[in-house]
Design an enzyme around this catalytic site. Structure first.
Site, PDB file in Angstrom:
ATOM      1  N   LYS A 196       0.974  -1.031  -0.228  1.00  0.00           N
ATOM      2  CA  LYS A 196      -0.096  -0.393  -0.193  1.00  0.00           C
ATOM      3  C   LYS A 196       1.118   1.329   0.028  1.00  0.00           C
ATOM      4  CE  LYS A 196      -1.922   2.934   3.090  1.00  0.00           C
ATOM      5  NZ  LYS A 196      -1.612   3.832   1.314  1.00  0.00           N
ATOM      6  N   GLY A 249       7.382   4.647   8.483  1.00  0.00           N
ATOM      7  CA  GLY A 249       6.155   5.815   8.715  1.00  0.00           C
ATOM      8  C   GLY A 249       6.265   6.511   9.687  1.00  0.00           C
ATOM      9  N   SER A 250       5.434   7.045  10.340  1.00  0.00           N
ATOM     10  CA  SER A 250       5.783   8.043  11.889  1.00  0.00           C
ATOM     11  C   SER A 250       6.497   6.711  13.010  1.00  0.00           C
ATOM     12  CB  SER A 250       4.104   9.119  11.787  1.00  0.00           C
ATOM     13  OG  SER A 250       3.375   8.612  11.524  1.00  0.00           O
ATOM     14  N   THR A 251       5.728   7.398  14.224  1.00  0.00           N
ATOM     15  CA  THR A 251       5.762   6.165  15.152  1.00  0.00           C
ATOM     16  C   THR A 251       4.924   6.045  15.349  1.00  0.00           C
ATOM     17  OG1 THR A 251       8.501   6.842  15.489  1.00  0.00           O
ATOM     18  CG2 THR A 251       6.977   6.252  17.778  1.00  0.00           C
ATOM     19  N   GLU A 252       3.896   7.498  15.552  1.00  0.00           N
ATOM     20  CA  GLU A 252       2.666   7.271  15.829  1.00  0.00           C
ATOM     21  C   GLU A 252       2.146   5.912  15.525  1.00  0.00           C
ATOM     22  OE1 GLU A 252       0.864  11.058  14.373  1.00  0.00           O
ATOM     23  OE2 GLU A 252      -0.839  10.640  15.553  1.00  0.00           O
ATOM     24  N   GLY A 254       2.991   3.539  13.405  1.00  0.00           N
ATOM     25  CA  GLY A 254       4.065   2.470  13.904  1.00  0.00           C
ATOM     26  C   GLY A 254       3.535   1.858  14.678  1.00  0.00           C
ATOM     27  N   GLU A 271      10.207   0.793  10.124  1.00  0.00           N
ATOM     28  CA  GLU A 271      11.412   1.361  10.123  1.00  0.00           C
ATOM     29  C   GLU A 271      10.769   3.220  11.015  1.00  0.00           C
ATOM     30  OE1 GLU A 271      12.874   4.480   9.224  1.00  0.00           O
ATOM     31  OE2 GLU A 271      13.284   3.643   7.084  1.00  0.00           O
ATOM     32  N   CYS A 305      13.519  10.250   7.614  1.00  0.00           N
ATOM     33  CA  CYS A 305      13.832   9.729   8.743  1.00  0.00           C
ATOM     34  C   CYS A 305      15.188   9.662   9.040  1.00  0.00           C
ATOM     35  CB  CYS A 305      13.018   8.546   8.450  1.00  0.00           C
ATOM     36  SG  CYS A 305      14.035   7.329   7.506  1.00  0.00           S
ATOM     37  N   GLU A 402       9.608  14.928  15.903  1.00  0.00           N
ATOM     38  CA  GLU A 402      10.107  15.158  14.451  1.00  0.00           C
ATOM     39  C   GLU A 402       9.400  16.137  13.745  1.00  0.00           C
ATOM     40  OE1 GLU A 402       9.212  11.374  11.895  1.00  0.00           O
ATOM     41  OE2 GLU A 402      11.749  11.451  11.381  1.00  0.00           O
TER      42      GLU A 402
END
Ligand code: NAP
Ligand code: MG
Length: 498
Positions: A196, A249-252, A254, A271, A305, A402
């Site tokens: 995706k 993508g973002s940690t959120e 993730g 990642e 990143c 970030e």
């Protein structure tokens, strides 16, 4: 569709590609979304609609997973010898080379990044990633294991088998590279995939799907479903018949992926974000460290990143380095990415523009000063000035979070023995850099930094062979190199009594 205001003539294949709504790739066929819906992807240099794309949701994800499962278990793929998988991956790299100009223009139009970099970085790196992983297809080995069971003789060995159906969710900052980083190892290992792409930048992944077809991958081995994270992405991460999810993508998000994956305990690799320290010691070669530190934050408009977003400089050279990075930022040619002279393009979207400007406002409100930049660039498109913030404190949001834009916080330090503590004062741990002429300092600091990558006297050096990934909340697992392949395999132990 809007015409593209462009100082260069757009490749006719690109113009054709943008004319028709782009379909999704499921089971070897180009199909519309089950819902019949489409969404728009925008040109970030103008804010205008670039193309229409079919909007996949959970129904399409389910169709794609079924196709990937079928291809994993039936048809030519499971019986294909590794050398044949290698040949297909190599062929795909060749097709990328053949269509490099077209892919570069498409990437630039969709993402905004300078054509210069799409040409010399994004497209060649994607081809290189497939070539490198082509080599691994024939080198995935188990081992023979001497075991210590008494009284009988045993022969024990391990096999590394493909993990199964991989769901892969990628971001918008390097769309084609991200697709190659995900697809390359999965296909080399013998997995099948549902990919995706990000809603902001689905186009090069879809063009890649056509090249995958042309290369001769069997139907259903690769499926590409564009759509939104909350619907298509979430359905893929949660799908009970997906064996592994790989996310960048973002940690959120993730964290959401981990939760979604818990249902069938699928394997997860992540990642995620970073707030990487870039440390310039007093003895650094400033002719390298200054342009290197500018590149560390401004490359790809800071939407990377690994960006060197916390610049720590020894106080004896602080003013000089800050002035140097500010001066370097003035040399960028800011404009639409499609202009070949542009070296700094727009951010990817209106949303990202608002995020970055929100951080700039918060920094100034908290007492930071912009040594250069600090504002949105007036006019259409999502342009922000390259910015160096000084007078920052460790607790400020601009130092902790970030930003994912061309914004660096510059912080002086005095004690070389203490700097590692400040560098590690983050819940991220993706990348870092050290600039020094002292070999001993370089390696001592490299050993103490809690990050997946340490660059010494360089920045943003990536290679298909070099493991990349994060400590702490920057992720799980390493992409690239042997570890990148291992993310897509299961180890089987076989033990026979002789
Ligand atoms: P994001 O939301 O993490 O998106 C990355 C991918 O995840 C996209 O394909 C997205 O789909 C998908 N996604 C979103 N929500 C999902 C969910 N609930 N379940 C499954 N998949 C989901 O990143 P973003 O919104 O593009 O950017 C936000 C921030 O993330 C940036 O400002 C930056 O700080 C960070 N970021 C980091 C990286 C990195 O490489 N570390 C890359 C990009 C962004 P949609 O595109 O449809 O939303
Ligand atoms: Mg776009």
């Amino acid at each position: 569709m809007a015409t593209i205001a462009s100082p260069v003539e757009i490749n006719s294949e690109v113009a054709d590609f943008l004319k028709r709504p782009r379909k999704m790739f499921i089971g070897g066929a180009w199909v519309e979304a089950a819902s019949g819906k489409t969404f728009d992807t925008y040109n970030p240099a103008t804010g205008e609609v670039l193309a229409k794309v079919c909007e996949g949701d959970h129904v399409d994800i389910d169709r794609a997973v079924k196709a990937a499962r079928k291809a994993f278990e039936e048809g030519p793929w499971p019986d294909m010898v590794p050398a044949e998988r290698a040949r297909l991956l190599w062929k795909l790299a060749e097709l990328i080379d053949e269509h490099k100009e077209e892919l570069a223009e498409l990437e630039t139009l969709d993402n905004g990044k300078p054509l210069l970099f799409s040409r010399i970085v994004d497209v060649p790196t994607a081809a290189a990633n497939f070539r490198y992983m082509s080599g691994w297809a024939t080198k995935i080995e188990g081992s023979t294991i001497p075991i210590s069971m008494p009284r009988a003789k045993y022969f024990a060995y391990t096999l590394r088998e493909p993990i199964g159906v991989a769901g892969q969710i990628i971001p918008w900052n390097f769309p084609l590279i991200m697709a190659s980083l995900k697809l390359g190892p999965a296909l080399a290992a013998g997995c099948t995939v549902v990919l995706k792409p990000a809603e902001q930048t689905p186009l090069t992944a879809l063009r890649l799907g056509e090249l995958i077809q042309e290369a001769g991958f069997p139907d259903g081995v690769v499926n590409i479903v564009p759509g939104f994270g909350e619907t298509a992405g979430a359905a893929l991460a949660a799908h009970p018949d997906v064996d592994k999810v790989a996310f960048t993508g973002s940690t959120e998000v993730g964290r959401l992926i981990v939760t979604a994956a818990a249902g069938n305990l699928k394997k997860v690799s992540l990642e995620l974000g970073g707030k990487s320290p870039n440390i310039v010691f007093a003895d650094a070669d400033l002719d390298c460290a200054i342009p290197g530190s500018a590149n560390a934050i401004f490359f790809n408009q800071g939407q990377i990143c690994a960006a060197g977003s916390r610049l720590f400089v020894h106080k004896s050279i602080f003013d000089k380095v800050v002035a140097g990075v500010a001066e370097a930022s003035k040399k960028f040619q800011i404009g639409p990415g499609i202009d070949p002279a542009t070296t700094l393009g727009p951010l990817v979207s209106q949303e990202q523009l608002e995020r970055v400007c929100g951080y700039l406002d918060s920094g100034i409100k908290d007492g930071a000063k912009a040594a250069i930049g600090g504002r949105k660039i007036a006019g259409s498109g999502y342009f922000v000035e390259p910015t160096v913030l000084v007078d920052v404190r460790p607790e400020m949001k601009v130092v902790r979070e970030e930003i994912f834009g061309p914004v660096v916080t510059a912080i002086p330090f005095s004690d070389p023995n203490e700097i590692v503590k400040s560098a590690n004062d983050t819940h991220y741990g993706l990348a870092s850099a050290v600039w020094t002429r002292d070999v001993s300092t370089a390696h001592k600091v490299a050993a103490k930094i809690r990050a997946g990558t340490v660059w010494v006297n360089c920045y943003n050096i990536f290679d298909a062979a070099l493991p990349f990934g994060g400590y702490r909340q920057s992720g799980w697992g390493r992409e690239c190199g042997r570890e990148g392949i291992e993310l897509y395999t299961e180890t089987k132990a076989v033990c026979a009594q002789l």
